[in-house]
Design a protein around this motif. Sequence first.
Motif: not given
Length: 428
Positions: A132-139
């Motif tokens: 799921a992490l791949a779908g989020f921008a940073l931070p």
Amino acid sequence: MNILLLGSGGREHALAWKLAQSPLCDRLYAAPGNPGIGQEAELVALDPADHGAVTAFCARARVGLVVIGPEAPLVDGLADSLRAAGLAVFGPSRAAARLEGSKGFTKDLCARAGIPTAGYVRAASLEAASAALAGFALPVVLKADGLAAGKGVVIAQTREDAEAALAEMFAGQFGAAGSEVVIEEFLEGEEVSFFALTDGATIVPFGSAQDHKRVGEGDTGPNTGGMGAYSPARVLTPLLEGEVIERIVAPTVRAMREAGTPYSGVLYAGLMLTREGPKLIEYNARFGDPECQVLMLRLESDLAELLLACAENRLGNGTTPKFSKDAALTVVMAAEGYPGTPKKGGPIRDLAAAEATGAKVFHAGTAAADGEIVAAGGRVLNVTARGRSVGEARAKAYRAVGAIDFPDGFCRRDIGWRELAREAKAPA
Ligand code: AMP
Ligand code: GLY
């Protein structure tokens, strides 16, 4: 009426101080309390986890209202046990306290009710979370689902840091609280706390405050339970407050009622004022600590009457709290080492001299030893003062801090800095 207050921190000292002033209050009991609370209440050796013992004490001492301070006994269902015995309780049921006890529960409720909050994904395994992490921008923000004493939140700046934090959570860093995580979009803006009393139907605004969560000056260093606060938070204008009630608090209270789990008690909304308007960061099922301390210094109404009306579902009868126009500010004095392992047992002197300056010193983590007050926790004292502006309250609070002899203690020197900058531009 006899009242039993549960808890032992600065929040509970502030509640005890205010409850003891109520004409409705005959005897005030507190469990387990602390030496500061002991100046206001009769301390009782009760373990809030022992529901039978608390219920039996209430019958024996003819307690007419129980006020539950901290989140753990709420999430543990103490309010349900006491209500089942016919007692009036200020504080939500176990089912309603899930608004604080499960971040995933609250995010799903927000999604269903269209409440503005950060975009999110719930994940119950490391594999699912990594994917799921791949779908989020940073931070990106990672949260253990359950109660983690304010430590279960990581703001990761890189994908490597995010992966490492997730691995630690699923490896049991926060125990059962981390068996599920919530991955969240990072919200930008200024943070503010808003409080409302509700009996499940009526919502009564109960003030705003701004906390200082980081241990270091300029909001740097690790997260803490809160190093200082002030009230009111003028950034939450009446217009924004109306929007928060209408778009966030009211739909939440409605959804809880419609689910058959009405929320009764104080609902503490942690908010981010973003460019798109206020968004919910999280709910707490209790008063903030140290936000409660500044609210109590400004509250002019009878606290016992308000909390009893809430417990008895009578908020609709027009009980409105009155707050002073003054500002209040509290400085947390912590023990060296906090938020890591704090140094315990350090002597604290000259509290009377500090209060002689006009401030109020609430005990957060103290103990009595050989007739002396000593440090017994991370956050030890809340030095609190009122003034016509945040600047004036702050000057009084730091004057009182200066009078206290606590060699093992430290505090932030910049509490209220955001508001001070605003007051410099537009005096209160
Ligand atoms: P919490 O324990 O949920 O209060 O989170 C601790 C702190 O992390 C909050 O007070 C915020 O400063 C920060 N935080 C939590 N969630 C977010 C988010 N989605 N975006 C930005 N900051 C957040
Ligand atoms: N001061 C933050 C909290 O009580 O959760």
